[in-house]
Design an enzyme around this catalytic site. Structure first.
Site, short mmCIF file in Angstrom:
data_model
loop_
_atom_site.label_atom_id
_atom_site.label_comp_id
_atom_site.label_asym_id
_atom_site.label_seq_id
_atom_site.Cartn_x
_atom_site.Cartn_y
_atom_site.Cartn_z
N CYS A 213 0.86 -1.19 0.00
CA CYS A 213 0.00 0.00 0.00
C CYS A 213 0.89 1.23 0.00
O CYS A 213 2.06 1.15 -0.42
CB CYS A 213 -0.98 -0.02 1.18
SG CYS A 213 -0.22 0.02 2.81
N ASN B 185 2.33 1.50 4.35
CA ASN B 185 2.58 0.22 5.05
C ASN B 185 2.27 0.34 6.55
O ASN B 185 2.91 -0.27 7.39
CB ASN B 185 4.03 -0.25 4.84
CG ASN B 185 4.29 -1.70 5.28
OD1 ASN B 185 5.39 -2.05 5.69
ND2 ASN B 185 3.29 -2.56 5.22
N CYS C 80 -1.47 0.88 7.35
CA CYS C 80 -2.92 0.61 7.48
C CYS C 80 -3.34 -0.63 6.68
O CYS C 80 -3.63 -1.69 7.24
CB CYS C 80 -3.74 1.82 7.02
SG CYS C 80 -3.38 3.35 7.90
N ARG C 81 -3.40 -0.51 5.34
CA ARG C 81 -3.99 -1.58 4.54
C ARG C 81 -3.10 -2.81 4.40
O ARG C 81 -3.54 -3.94 4.67
CB ARG C 81 -4.36 -1.03 3.14
CG ARG C 81 -5.51 -0.07 3.17
CD ARG C 81 -5.64 0.72 1.89
NE ARG C 81 -4.58 1.71 1.77
CZ ARG C 81 -4.43 2.56 0.77
NH1 ARG C 81 -5.29 2.49 -0.25
NH2 ARG C 81 -3.45 3.44 0.75
N SER C 82 -1.87 -2.63 3.97
CA SER C 82 -1.04 -3.83 3.74
C SER C 82 -0.65 -4.55 5.03
O SER C 82 -0.56 -5.79 5.02
CB SER C 82 0.19 -3.52 2.86
OG SER C 82 1.03 -2.56 3.43
N ASP D 23 -8.16 4.04 0.86
CA ASP D 23 -7.22 4.55 1.86
C ASP D 23 -7.99 5.06 3.08
O ASP D 23 -8.77 5.99 2.96
CB ASP D 23 -6.43 5.70 1.20
CG ASP D 23 -5.38 6.30 2.11
OD1 ASP D 23 -5.32 5.91 3.30
OD2 ASP D 23 -4.62 7.16 1.62
P1 4NP Z 1 -1.79 2.84 4.01
O1 4NP Z 1 -2.42 4.24 4.51
O2 4NP Z 1 -1.24 3.11 2.64
O3 4NP Z 1 -2.97 1.94 3.98
O4 4NP Z 1 -0.74 2.48 5.03
C1 4NP Z 1 -1.74 5.45 4.43
C2 4NP Z 1 -0.87 5.80 5.45
C3 4NP Z 1 -0.19 7.01 5.38
C4 4NP Z 1 -0.40 7.82 4.29
C5 4NP Z 1 -1.26 7.46 3.27
C6 4NP Z 1 -1.93 6.26 3.34
N1 4NP Z 1 0.29 9.09 4.23
O5 4NP Z 1 0.02 9.85 3.28
O6 4NP Z 1 1.11 9.37 5.10
#
Ligand code: 4NP
Length: 162
Positions: free
Chosen positions: A13, A16, A18-20, A129
């Site tokens: 994702c 790294n 939240c989703r992954s 997201d």
């Molecule tokens: P993830 O979520 O890709 O599911 O881990 C996010 C975490 C942080 C950010 C974007 C998405 N960010 O922009 O910092």
């Protein structure tokens, strides 16, 4: 597949956190339940490097724990060039990651990259997201990831005779 017969999966994702990590935790949980912990190597990474070394988001940890899945011990890392060599399957959480990964992958390895939900057989393309969202958004992510992981594990078992 490696010579040891271990299938290596990487969930990707943005951050790294939240989703992954949720996909890594859910998939590891399902693999253990199926007695396949030693047949599947599961990891996750982010296309961004902003959160390297961080534990998963506390909302992701909380929702996963509510469903009996531990994200304990995970630490964010960035996607590395060698990941395209190391892993047998690289799963993108959304279309942006897919595009990014396909752009970075060496020519011979682009075929290993797929959208996670599509690879599981779902119509939806993206795991949205949840970073700026509410706990309900994290719950939605967990549900999507869990449903897709059950289907994807079935597909991998069939494809690899596990
Ligand atoms: P993830 O979520 O890709 O599911 O881990 C996010 C975490 C942080 C950010 C974007 C998405 N960010 O922009 O910092």
């Amino acid at each position: 597949m490696t010579s040891a017969g271990v299938i290596k999966l990487l969930f990707v994702c943005t951050g790294n956190i939240c989703r992954s990590p949720t996909a890594e935790g859910v998939f590891r949980h399902l693999a253990a339940e199926a007695g396949l912990a030693d047949k599947l190597e599961i990891d996750s990474a982010g296309t961004d490097s902003h959160h390297i070394g961080e534990a998963p988001d506390r909302r992701a940890i909380k929702i996963a724990a509510r469903h009996g899945v531990s994200l304990q011990g995970q630490k964010a890392r960035a996607l590395r060039p060698e990941d395209f060599n190391t892993f047998d399957y690289l799963y993108a959480m959304d279309g942006g990651h897919l595009f990014d990964m396909q752009s970075r992958a060496p020519a011979g390895h682009k075929g290993k990259i797929a959208l996670f939900l599509a690879a599981a057989g779902q119509e939806a393309q993206d795991v949205p997201d949840p970073w700026y969202g509410t706990e309900a958004d994290f719950e939605n992510v967990f549900g999507l990831v869990q449903g897709a992981s059950v289907q994807l594990l079935d597909r991998l078992r069939e494809a690899h005779g596990l």
